[in-house]
Design a protein around this motif. Sequence first.
Motif, short mmCIF file in Angstrom:
data_model
loop_
_atom_site.label_atom_id
_atom_site.label_comp_id
_atom_site.label_asym_id
_atom_site.label_seq_id
_atom_site.Cartn_x
_atom_site.Cartn_y
_atom_site.Cartn_z
N PHE A 1 0.85 -1.20 0.00
CA PHE A 1 0.00 0.00 0.00
C PHE A 1 0.88 1.25 0.00
O PHE A 1 2.07 1.20 0.34
N TRP A 2 0.28 2.35 -0.37
CA TRP A 2 0.88 3.67 -0.25
C TRP A 2 -0.08 4.57 0.52
O TRP A 2 -1.29 4.32 0.55
N LYS A 3 0.45 5.58 1.14
CA LYS A 3 -0.40 6.60 1.78
C LYS A 3 -0.05 7.96 1.20
O LYS A 3 1.12 8.31 1.05
N ALA A 4 -1.10 8.72 0.86
CA ALA A 4 -0.92 10.07 0.34
C ALA A 4 -1.99 10.97 0.94
O ALA A 4 -3.01 10.48 1.46
N HIS A 5 -1.76 12.26 0.86
CA HIS A 5 -2.78 13.19 1.35
C HIS A 5 -2.73 14.47 0.54
O HIS A 5 -1.74 14.79 -0.13
N GLU B 1 0.62 14.92 -1.92
CA GLU B 1 1.93 14.30 -1.74
C GLU B 1 1.81 12.87 -1.24
O GLU B 1 0.92 12.53 -0.48
N VAL B 2 2.73 12.05 -1.72
CA VAL B 2 2.84 10.67 -1.27
C VAL B 2 3.69 10.66 0.00
O VAL B 2 4.80 11.23 0.02
N LEU B 3 3.20 10.02 1.04
CA LEU B 3 3.86 10.05 2.34
C LEU B 3 4.74 8.83 2.60
O LEU B 3 5.86 8.95 3.11
N CYS B 4 4.23 7.65 2.31
CA CYS B 4 4.94 6.43 2.67
C CYS B 4 4.36 5.25 1.90
O CYS B 4 3.33 5.36 1.24
N GLN B 5 5.03 4.12 2.01
CA GLN B 5 4.52 2.87 1.48
C GLN B 5 4.87 1.76 2.46
O GLN B 5 5.76 1.91 3.30
N GLY B 6 4.15 0.65 2.35
CA GLY B 6 4.39 -0.45 3.28
C GLY B 6 3.65 -1.68 2.87
O GLY B 6 3.08 -1.77 1.79
N THR B 7 3.62 -2.65 3.78
CA THR B 7 2.93 -3.91 3.55
C THR B 7 1.90 -4.12 4.64
O THR B 7 2.21 -4.04 5.83
N TRP B 8 0.65 -4.35 4.23
CA TRP B 8 -0.44 -4.62 5.17
C TRP B 8 -0.42 -6.10 5.50
O TRP B 8 -0.54 -6.96 4.63
#
Length: 263
Positions: A3-7, A254-261
């Motif tokens: 996943f990625w998180k953006a805001h 802006e894209v903040l981070c990415q990771g694995t759920w």
Amino acid sequence: MHFWKAHAYGNDFLYAALADVVSGDLAELARHMCARTTGIGADGLILFERRPGGARMRLHNADGSIAEVSGNGVRGLAALLAHQQPSPVGTAFDIDTDAGTKHLALVSRDEQGRPVFRAAMGRPERLAQQDVPLGDETLPLATLWMGNPQAVWLVETLDTREMLRVGAALQQHPAFPDAVNLELAHVVSPGEVEILIYERGVGPTHSSGTGSCAAAVAAAAYGGAARVVDVVAPGGRQHVEWLDDGVYLTGWAEVLCQGTWLA
């Protein structure tokens, strides 16, 4: 699942490629991932498929319900696409949503390097003034369709408690069988409108793209504002143009981070 998180202006979303999703219950997945204390935390989950020149997206609100479109969510997805494949100013993106295709242009980068997009959000529809009974009072609301249902309450003073009270009540109101996004809007000057937001399926949010568009249209139609305004939410200032061919929303994401759920 990756996943990625953006805001955009504090209106935050989680993004995942639809092909990577293994859950059979997407509403439950959205509720788990968007939970602020037991999940990652976000206002919504956007599942997407890359397409030439853009992507197709489906948005689940934090409560698992489907939303037709999000102006900030669309811009966040464009920022993610631009992050994955470096894109110069002038690059265009077509994002297919349940409310139709939204055309975005990367118009600049701000002082922090964040991409700034101008998004064609479509024409406002069903714009009307509506007196809505609520308990012992009657609310004079401007209602419209901005790709999703919107109600704008033009007020002299913004009051967070009133936004929370009325926003929650309207979600179960017979005038809005599919619930509604509420904006309290104060016309500061012809070129500036301040808003507070209660989003359907989420609650209070720092910003809203479609809500900013709806507030700008209502303020121009009924509140003495110009058709080109800055709309200032708690998360920051966006630029809205209500032109003959539709409404245009300009702001950064802006894209903040990415990771694995893992859950």
